[in-house]
Design an enzyme around this catalytic site. Structure first.
Site, PDB file in Angstrom:
ATOM      1  N   ILE A 651      49.846  34.195  32.585  1.00  0.00           N
ATOM      2  CA  ILE A 651      49.872  33.789  31.170  1.00  0.00           C
ATOM      3  C   ILE A 651      50.400  34.934  30.306  1.00  0.00           C
ATOM      4  O   ILE A 651      50.166  34.978  29.113  1.00  0.00           O
ATOM      5  CB  ILE A 651      48.480  33.327  30.695  1.00  0.00           C
ATOM      6  CG1 ILE A 651      47.429  34.448  30.840  1.00  0.00           C
ATOM      7  CG2 ILE A 651      48.050  32.106  31.473  1.00  0.00           C
ATOM      8  CD1 ILE A 651      46.080  34.076  30.218  1.00  0.00           C
ATOM      9  N   GLN A 653      49.938  38.196  31.448  1.00  0.00           N
ATOM     10  CA  GLN A 653      49.250  39.431  31.856  1.00  0.00           C
ATOM     11  C   GLN A 653      49.967  40.132  32.991  1.00  0.00           C
ATOM     12  O   GLN A 653      49.760  41.316  33.217  1.00  0.00           O
ATOM     13  CB  GLN A 653      47.790  39.130  32.229  1.00  0.00           C
ATOM     14  CG  GLN A 653      47.546  38.664  33.658  1.00  0.00           C
ATOM     15  CD  GLN A 653      47.886  37.207  33.909  1.00  0.00           C
ATOM     16  OE1 GLN A 653      48.674  36.595  33.189  1.00  0.00           O
ATOM     17  NE2 GLN A 653      47.310  36.636  34.948  1.00  0.00           N
ATOM     18  N   SER A 691      41.167  34.073  34.608  1.00  0.00           N
ATOM     19  CA  SER A 691      40.118  34.407  33.647  1.00  0.00           C
ATOM     20  C   SER A 691      39.226  35.451  34.293  1.00  0.00           C
ATOM     21  O   SER A 691      39.368  35.772  35.481  1.00  0.00           O
ATOM     22  CB  SER A 691      39.287  33.175  33.268  1.00  0.00           C
ATOM     23  OG  SER A 691      38.303  32.905  34.242  1.00  0.00           O
ATOM     24  N   SER A 693      39.040  38.506  34.286  1.00  0.00           N
ATOM     25  CA  SER A 693      39.672  39.722  34.828  1.00  0.00           C
ATOM     26  C   SER A 693      39.698  39.696  36.346  1.00  0.00           C
ATOM     27  O   SER A 693      39.412  40.681  37.013  1.00  0.00           O
ATOM     28  CB  SER A 693      38.918  40.963  34.331  1.00  0.00           C
ATOM     29  OG  SER A 693      38.911  40.992  32.937  1.00  0.00           O
ATOM     30  N   ARG A 694      40.024  38.523  36.889  1.00  0.00           N
ATOM     31  CA  ARG A 694      39.878  38.355  38.324  1.00  0.00           C
ATOM     32  C   ARG A 694      41.193  38.298  39.091  1.00  0.00           C
ATOM     33  O   ARG A 694      41.187  38.418  40.323  1.00  0.00           O
ATOM     34  CB  ARG A 694      39.069  37.083  38.634  1.00  0.00           C
ATOM     35  CG  ARG A 694      39.708  35.804  38.158  1.00  0.00           C
ATOM     36  CD  ARG A 694      38.898  34.567  38.559  1.00  0.00           C
ATOM     37  NE  ARG A 694      38.799  34.392  39.981  1.00  0.00           N
ATOM     38  CZ  ARG A 694      39.791  33.954  40.763  1.00  0.00           C
ATOM     39  NH1 ARG A 694      40.963  33.643  40.245  1.00  0.00           N
ATOM     40  NH2 ARG A 694      39.601  33.817  42.070  1.00  0.00           N
ATOM     41  N   THR A 696      44.095  40.230  39.336  1.00  0.00           N
ATOM     42  CA  THR A 696      44.501  41.421  40.090  1.00  0.00           C
ATOM     43  C   THR A 696      43.473  41.727  41.163  1.00  0.00           C
ATOM     44  O   THR A 696      43.803  42.009  42.325  1.00  0.00           O
ATOM     45  CB  THR A 696      44.658  42.631  39.149  1.00  0.00           C
ATOM     46  OG1 THR A 696      45.717  42.352  38.237  1.00  0.00           O
ATOM     47  CG2 THR A 696      44.968  43.902  39.919  1.00  0.00           C
ATOM     48  N   ALA A 877      42.331  48.565  43.159  1.00  0.00           N
ATOM     49  CA  ALA A 877      42.481  48.106  41.765  1.00  0.00           C
ATOM     50  C   ALA A 877      41.300  47.244  41.314  1.00  0.00           C
ATOM     51  O   ALA A 877      40.695  46.517  42.101  1.00  0.00           O
ATOM     52  CB  ALA A 877      43.774  47.317  41.610  1.00  0.00           C
ATOM     53  N   LYS A 878      41.016  47.339  40.014  1.00  0.00           N
ATOM     54  CA  LYS A 878      40.009  46.487  39.354  1.00  0.00           C
ATOM     55  C   LYS A 878      40.712  45.670  38.276  1.00  0.00           C
ATOM     56  O   LYS A 878      41.861  45.927  37.937  1.00  0.00           O
ATOM     57  CB  LYS A 878      38.948  47.368  38.702  1.00  0.00           C
ATOM     58  CG  LYS A 878      38.257  48.329  39.648  1.00  0.00           C
ATOM     59  CD  LYS A 878      37.512  49.395  38.885  1.00  0.00           C
ATOM     60  CE  LYS A 878      36.979  50.453  39.838  1.00  0.00           C
ATOM     61  NZ  LYS A 878      36.445  51.622  39.141  1.00  0.00           N
ATOM     62  N   GLU A 882      39.972  41.495  30.202  1.00  0.00           N
ATOM     63  CA  GLU A 882      39.049  41.458  29.055  1.00  0.00           C
ATOM     64  C   GLU A 882      38.511  42.830  28.685  1.00  0.00           C
ATOM     65  O   GLU A 882      38.096  43.052  27.553  1.00  0.00           O
ATOM     66  CB  GLU A 882      37.883  40.498  29.243  1.00  0.00           C
ATOM     67  CG  GLU A 882      37.615  39.993  30.590  1.00  0.00           C
ATOM     68  CD  GLU A 882      38.071  38.560  30.752  1.00  0.00           C
ATOM     69  OE1 GLU A 882      39.067  38.396  31.443  1.00  0.00           O
ATOM     70  OE2 GLU A 882      37.448  37.639  30.227  1.00  0.00           O
TER      71      GLU A 882
END
Ligand code: FES
Ligand code: FES
Length: 927
Positions: A651, A653, A691, A693-694, A696, A877-878, A882
């Site tokens: 979207i 990101q 959504s 932050s999942r 990556t 990576a995290k 958000e």
């Protein structure tokens, strides 16, 4: 440009006339109503769909084109005024099939995220560069001031325009194994820059019917239909009128299946202003011209509950009969004896806070079309959650999930709201009933009135510390206005108590959050699921508490920050990857320097005061204590094509790019070798929703596993060792001495058409929370801290945010350019939350009355990327999506207190509220 007495563009259906204009260098003759919007004519008559429409009201600038070298909003220009004019659109910027220098600068800088504002931005910049080939920053900002971007925070857009005057910057190339960490151009960037990316309103099949909804003008009303058959007879062009009676399956949807409560069409009672009760379908022109005011429906307005206080009154009616007290759900986390700890603390601070509805304000209103293909339905619309849409839509349509195909279009911003179904049921039903393609584009007011918002919150919190400045206990009570339907209210209620402590050690803690129904639009997901609201209260109180125990505010946070092995408030601890201490440490030199500068500035006197504020954050990546899998497929075809089936919706990101970078390095082939198959429920395995932050973290980990699995298979077949270098050239794959000619293996392809394939799933390890909210809700958290420098005009109450320094522990920076873009864009939204944004149902349903930050509002953002690797994340990576918004608002509000002593606890901190507080009036009662 409108003459006196001339109709507003788009008004009415005046007679057509012929005129000529030179469009992108070629003379075009047209027949159109003189009052037709230029944007409509360019899009619908000439097929120039690079001209985007975000508001049709002159507010967003997405439709910006050049007319005789000047940038204008095409939605505000009557086409009839264009006789003999030179009109240029984004499609004219590329020459000889190659993007121009300005477009290349945008690509290199990472200036296009979702891309919906990009054509307008490019044209506004082009107008400037023709006047002034080497503009300064102020000139660029002025030229772009009329175009809104909700994704980028503008910094990279301004940088890109400034870069045009300099030496061209070459694209970064990554060899095999070196994609992770490289500042690669966005893989899906060029179509966004050329205006060819198809968003929801673009690329409809010829003759697509138009759908419009009949909606409640009241917050709460009983209604009854009149003689629909007679109305339809009076409008012979109409092909169908749809109501709840036409729904073949269930008239319900919801993102949390066991709480699905939202009807596609309300039945007998409308529970929020804008709720759909019917839809009309027919040829585009005819439906667009309809006055739906005369649709046969009578309304009986009922008293609405518009806030949680009203909804919780003893005599409040129930929004839903089975939900006593209008309580949808509540969540809690308890550890230790919080009240006892507060009694024993040497300092305790407390406060009541409130925040309002926040509108996502993506520049692309909801749009899409559906078509019936035999006994299947295909929906091409903007969405963040294709597989969720498929399952929900299947239930509505009475079809099996495999008979629904969701093909996400480009998504012009989502930020959480496009997780929920919006127009998909209307267009699917219309296409099903008529047998013809049917499409819909929400108007800006319709989008703002009917789609989900950030939950308004009322929060009461207390927190205490000992004499050494160490936190001893905290209580937190949050009430969240979840509106008429459940949407993501349960997620907010569950996530907030876990996060309301902030990223700190709190030995005693009691937090509760409740989602409460009202007759407002459904509140749902918006970057943070309630955590940004909680962080405002917690981080503002921490500043007061630090002062009470006489500890420097940054030091107070660093002293209490969670570290490796420390239990969180849910009793979870991590053996690695806890980077909040490093974030605070990274801010230290900036804090010292910027505070000294502010003190020097203030010492000079005058009405302007500078302040510096800091705030920390943490955010669990992925669903809270729930399964959360993603599956990624990668395959090698007999023609040597390497294809990544990447179902994580991008979207803006950057998941198309980041997930490919990860897979490329895991496999050991260069990223240029990949061909992407984007989200499509027929073609890509379920990579879950975009959504929390999942993508990556979770889909990236699945991509890493798929890449490694394919590598292992290939190396085994090639008889090569694990360190061997793979190459793929002309259909031949090699490693060490091994060689396989894929073209000779055409007979060995699997059901997906691949000779070699890997499909892997990653589901982050979590445990359910017990009755006290104890457990391991997330496999990893992202950590961060922001520092804000602001300047307050104490005579006017206005605030200028001068600088943000944002430190984020991202585990591993897969693509630093995209990460910076997330930080800059997210912090701009945090600035809006702090200072200007509040959606008022019935009052701010457009981008004129609802203000979002413009290029003139955003400060310089200095990003600091910290890489404390996570054990589960791909290459460590995290998530980041958000995280970037959460600390901005409290850092700004803390800077306001630092500058002036004023504490604003009811957001947004608008100039009138600040002005009243500076004069000693209660901000709560300020006019
Ligand atoms: S669409 Fe023209 S300004 Fe928004
Ligand atoms: S990139 Fe500007 S609105 Fe999305």
């Amino acid at each position: 440009m409108r003459g006196e007495g001339e109709a507003a563009p788009g008004a009415g259906r005046a007679e057509t006339r012929r005129f000529r204009m030179r469009v992108n260098g070629a003379w075009r003759g047209l027949e159109a109503a003189p009052s037709a919007r230029l944007s409509t004519v360019l899009r619908e008559e000439l097929g120039l769909e690079g001209v985007k429409v975000g508001c049709d009201a002159g507010d967003c600038g997405a439709c910006t084109v050049l007319v005789d070298d000047a940038s204008v909003c095409a939605c505000m220009v009557p086409a009839g005024r264009m006789e003999g004019c030179r009109v240029e659109t984004v499609e004219g910027l590329a020459k000889d099939g190659r993007i121009g220098r300005l477009q290349a600068a945008f690509l290199r800088a990472g200036a296009a995220q979702c891309g919906i504002c990009t054509p307008g931005m490019l044209m506004a910049a082009e107008a400037l560069l023709r006047r002034d080939p080497a503009p300064d920053r102020a000139a660029v900002e002025e030229a772009l001031a009329g175009v809104l971007c909700r994704c980028t925070g503008y910094a990279k857009i301004v940088d890109a325009v400034l870069a045009v005057a300099g030496e061209p910057v070459a694209a970064v190339r990554a060899e095999a194994g070196a994609a992770v960490g490289a500042r690669l151009d966005r893989l899906d960037g060029v179509p966004k820059l050329r205006g060819t990316e198809a968003f929801g309103a673009d690329g409809w099949p010829a003759g697509t019917l138009l759908v419009r909804a009949v909606r409640s003008p009241h917050h709460h009303a009983r209604f009854a239909f009149g003689d629909i058959a007679a109305w339809r007879a009076a409008h012979p062009a109409i092909r169908a009128v749809l109501t709840a009676a036409d729904i073949p399956g269930r008239n319900l949807h919801g993102v949390i299946p066991n709480l699905a409560d939202q009807p596609v069409f309300a039945e007998a009672v409308a529970r929020f202003r804008g709720e759909a009760v019917a839809a009309v379908v027919g040829p585009r022109e005819a439906v667009a011209a309809l006055d739906l005011e005369d649709f046969p429906v009578t309304w009986e307005p009922l008293d609405p509950l518009l806030d949680v206080a009203a909804a919780q009154a003893d005599d409040a009616p129930l929004v839903h009969p089975g939900r006593p007290g209008n309580l949808l759900i509540e969540g809690r986390v308890t550890t230790g004896d919080a009240e006892g700890a507060l009694r024993g603390a040497v300092a305790v601070v407390d406060g009541d806070f409130s925040t309002g509805f926040i509108e996502h304000a993506y520049i692309e209103p909801e749009a899409g079309f559906a078509r019936r293909v035999g006994w299947r339905i295909e929906v091409h619309a903007c969405t963040q959650a294709p597989h969720m849409d498929r399952d929900d839509l299947a239930a509505i349509m009475g079809l099996a999930p495999e008979d629904v195909r969701i093909v996400p279009t480009g998504v012009g911003g989502g930020f959480g709201s496009k997780l929920d179904l919006s127009l998909q049921p209307f267009i699917a039903l219309a296409a099903w009933v008529t047998g013809e393609p049917a499409g819909m584009v929400y108007t800006r007011p319709e989008s703002m009135m009917t789609t989900t918002k950030r939950h308004p919150a009322r929060i009461r919190a207390r927190v205490g510390a000992d004499a050494g400045g160490r936190l001893v206990g905290m209580t937190f009570e949050g009430q969240f206005n979840t509106g008429a339907y459940a949407s993501w209210g349960p997620t907010v209620a569950n996530r907030v108590p876990v996060h309301a402590s902030g990223p700190y050690r709190l030995p005693a803690y009691a937090a509760r959050a409740a989602a409460i129904h009202t007759h407002c639009p459904p509140a749902g997901a918006f970057r943070g699921f309630g955590v940004p609201q909680a962080a405002v209260a917690q981080e503002m109180l921490f500043d007061e508490l630090a002062d009470a125990v006489r500890v420097d505010r940054l030091e107070f946070r660093a002293r209490n920050a969670l570290g490796v092995g420390d239990p969180t408030v849910t009793g979870q601890s991590f053996a690695q990857g806890v980077g909040i201490g490093a974030c605070f440490a990274a801010l230290r030199p900036h804090w010292d320097r910027l505070r000294a500068e502010a003190q020097a500035f203030n010492a000079a006197g005058g009405p302007r005061r500078r302040g510096v504020g800091v705030a920390g954050m943490w955010y669990g990546c992925g669903n809270t204590a729930l399964p959360n899998p993603s599956t990624i497929r990668v395959g090698l075809g007999a023609d040597g094509t390497l294809t990544l089936h990447q179902g994580a919706t991008d979207i803006g990101q950057g998941s198309n790019t980041v997930i490919t970078q990860i897979c490329a390095d895991a496999l050991g082939l260069p990223i240029d070798a990949f061909q992407l198959v984007g989200p499509d429920t027929d073609l890509t395995p379920d990579a879950g929703k975009t959504s929390a932050s999942r993508q990556t973290f979770v889909s990236g980990a699945a991509a890493e596993r798929a890449g490694r699995a394919l590598r292992e298979t290939l190396l085994r077949r090639l008889n090569a060792g694990p360190e061997a270098r793979l190459t793929l050239e002309d259909g031949v794959i090699r490693a060490g001495e091994g060689r396989l000619d894929l073209r000779e293996m055409a007979g060995e392809t699997n059901e997906h058409g691949y000779v070699f394939m890997a499909e892997e799933t990653f589901d982050p390890p979590t445990t359910p929370l017990d009755a006290n909210g104890q457990g391991e809700p997330y496999a990893a958290y992202g950590w961060g801290a922001h520092l804000a420098v602001i300047e307050v005009d104490t005579e006017l109450g206005t605030v200028r945010v001068r600088k943000l320094v944002a430190a984020h522990d991202v585990g591993r920076a897969i693509n630093p350019t995209l990460l910076e873009g997330q930080i800059e864009g997210g912090s701009a939204q945090g600035l809006g939350l702090a200072l200007m944004e509040e959606y008022l149902p019935g009052r701010t349903e457009n981008l004129h009355d609802y203000l979002i930050p413009t290029v003139g509002d955003v400060p310089e953002v200095e990003s600091i990327l910290i890489e404390d690797a996570d054990a589960h994340g791909p290459f460590g990576a995290k998530g980041i999506g958000e995280q970037v918004l959460i600390p901005t608002a409290p850092a700004i509000l803390n800077a306001l207190r630092d500058a002036t002593g004023v504490v604003i606890r009811d957001l947004p901190a608008t100039p009138d509220r600040i002005h009243a507080a500076l004069r000693g009036l209660s901000p709560r009662t300020a006019p």
